[in-house]
Design a protein around this motif. Structure first.
Motif, PDB file in Angstrom:
ATOM      1  N   PHE A  40     -42.555  -7.308  81.495  1.00 43.39           N
ATOM      2  CA  PHE A  40     -42.051  -8.695  81.667  1.00 43.39           C
ATOM      3  C   PHE A  40     -42.302  -9.000  83.079  1.00 43.39           C
ATOM      4  N   VAL A  41     -42.303  -8.291  84.070  1.00 41.11           N
ATOM      5  CA  VAL A  41     -42.471  -8.675  85.480  1.00 41.11           C
ATOM      6  C   VAL A  41     -44.156  -8.962  85.568  1.00 41.11           C
ATOM      7  N   LYS A  42     -44.836  -8.350  84.955  1.00 45.45           N
ATOM      8  CA  LYS A  42     -46.349  -8.428  85.102  1.00 45.45           C
ATOM      9  C   LYS A  42     -46.754  -9.832  84.321  1.00 45.45           C
ATOM     10  N   ALA A  43     -46.001 -10.268  83.353  1.00 45.85           N
ATOM     11  CA  ALA A  43     -46.234 -11.485  82.609  1.00 45.85           C
ATOM     12  C   ALA A  43     -45.648 -12.706  83.629  1.00 45.85           C
ATOM     13  N   ALA A  74     -48.029 -13.197  86.387  1.00 47.51           N
ATOM     14  CA  ALA A  74     -49.478 -13.653  85.926  1.00 47.51           C
ATOM     15  C   ALA A  74     -49.290 -15.225  85.645  1.00 47.51           C
ATOM     16  N   THR A  75     -48.065 -15.515  85.174  1.00 50.19           N
ATOM     17  CA  THR A  75     -48.038 -16.988  84.762  1.00 50.19           C
ATOM     18  C   THR A  75     -47.245 -17.812  85.907  1.00 50.19           C
ATOM     19  N   ASN A 117     -45.360 -17.454  76.836  1.00 54.80           N
ATOM     20  CA  ASN A 117     -46.329 -18.062  78.019  1.00 54.80           C
ATOM     21  C   ASN A 117     -44.922 -18.809  79.022  1.00 54.80           C
ATOM     22  N   PRO A 118     -45.010 -20.166  78.603  1.00 55.31           N
ATOM     23  CA  PRO A 118     -43.780 -20.959  79.445  1.00 55.31           C
ATOM     24  C   PRO A 118     -42.324 -20.812  79.103  1.00 55.31           C
ATOM     25  N   ILE A 174     -40.062 -16.816  91.109  1.00 57.75           N
ATOM     26  CA  ILE A 174     -40.389 -18.107  90.783  1.00 57.75           C
ATOM     27  C   ILE A 174     -40.082 -18.394  89.275  1.00 57.75           C
ATOM     28  N   TRP A 175     -40.473 -17.448  88.313  1.00 59.22           N
ATOM     29  CA  TRP A 175     -40.142 -17.390  87.054  1.00 59.22           C
ATOM     30  C   TRP A 175     -38.748 -17.649  86.899  1.00 59.22           C
TER      31      TRP A 175
END
Ligand SMILES: [Fe+2]
Length: 206
Positions: free
Chosen positions: A102-105, A108-109, A137-138, A115-116
């Motif tokens: 999850f953190v990697k995704a 990446a985004t 993704n978003p 910030i996510w």
């Protein structure tokens, strides 16, 4: 969209959350069961309308309303299943582990997990009833249960922010406290598994 199948409410082995009482959960399970019941009811009634192979002009208004209601109830059922599944009985460990999928995704985004999280929490604090959902993704805001879902996107983390999720535990203006509590109960391994399944399905279809 309709089918003749009948759904059974799922049982969730969920209690002892941090900041979200068992009383709230029990009430919430009952609400969820209401969505399952209504989904079955509407599906049955729509099946009656179409079994002769046509929808007559005079049947159209009632048929249309039942179909619209089905979108609401059906999504209400499914989103609650995602929500309960991504909570950890007994409470979680807080933020996602740095090594998690999850953190990697998120990095990446969004550039960073923080910030996510700012985005997701911000969406959760928006006025009105609905859901905050992080898709593969978003992140997104879902009004009620059905308006704003993105076709084909994979829900990874689902947060119910209807007021029934916190009114027994917090004041109406204290939604941020509920969101904080939600974060301390997330089953991140479930989110990682959803991400893995989504990525696998995508690469299989290439
Ligand atoms: Fe709910």
């Amino acid at each position: 969209m309709s089918s003749t199948g009948s759904y059974q409410p799922r049982q969730f082995n969920l209690s002892g959350l941090k900041g979200i009482s068992d009383q709230t959960l029990e009430m919430h399970f009952k609400l969820y069961e209401g969505y399952v019941k209504e989904t079955n009811n509407l599906t049955g009634r729509i099946t009656e309308f179409i079994k002769d192979g046509k929808v007559d002009q005079d049947e159209m208004p009632a048929y249309s309303e039942l179909s619209r209601r089905l979108g609401f109830e059906y999504n209400g059922m499914v989103l609650h299943e995602y929500y309960f599944d991504n909570l950890q009985s007994g409470g979680g460990t807080g933020d996602a582990a740095k090594t998690s999928q999850f953190v990697k995704a998120a990095e990446a985004t969004f550039g960073s997990y923080d910030i996510w999280k700012t985005d997701f929490v911000g969406i959760g604090k928006m006025r009105g009833v609905g859901w905050a959902i992080c898709y593969e993704n978003p992140a997104n805001w879902i009004t009620l249960h059905e308006t704003g879902n993105v076709a084909g996107f994979n829900p990874v983390l689902v947060m119910d922010v209807w007021e029934h999720t916190f009114l027994l535990d917090y004041q109406p203006a204290e939604r941020p406290k509920y969101i904080e509590a939600f974060f301390s109960n997330i089953a991140w391994d479930v989110c990682d598994e959803r991400l893995r399944r989504g990525l696998a399905a995508r690469s299989a279809s290439l």
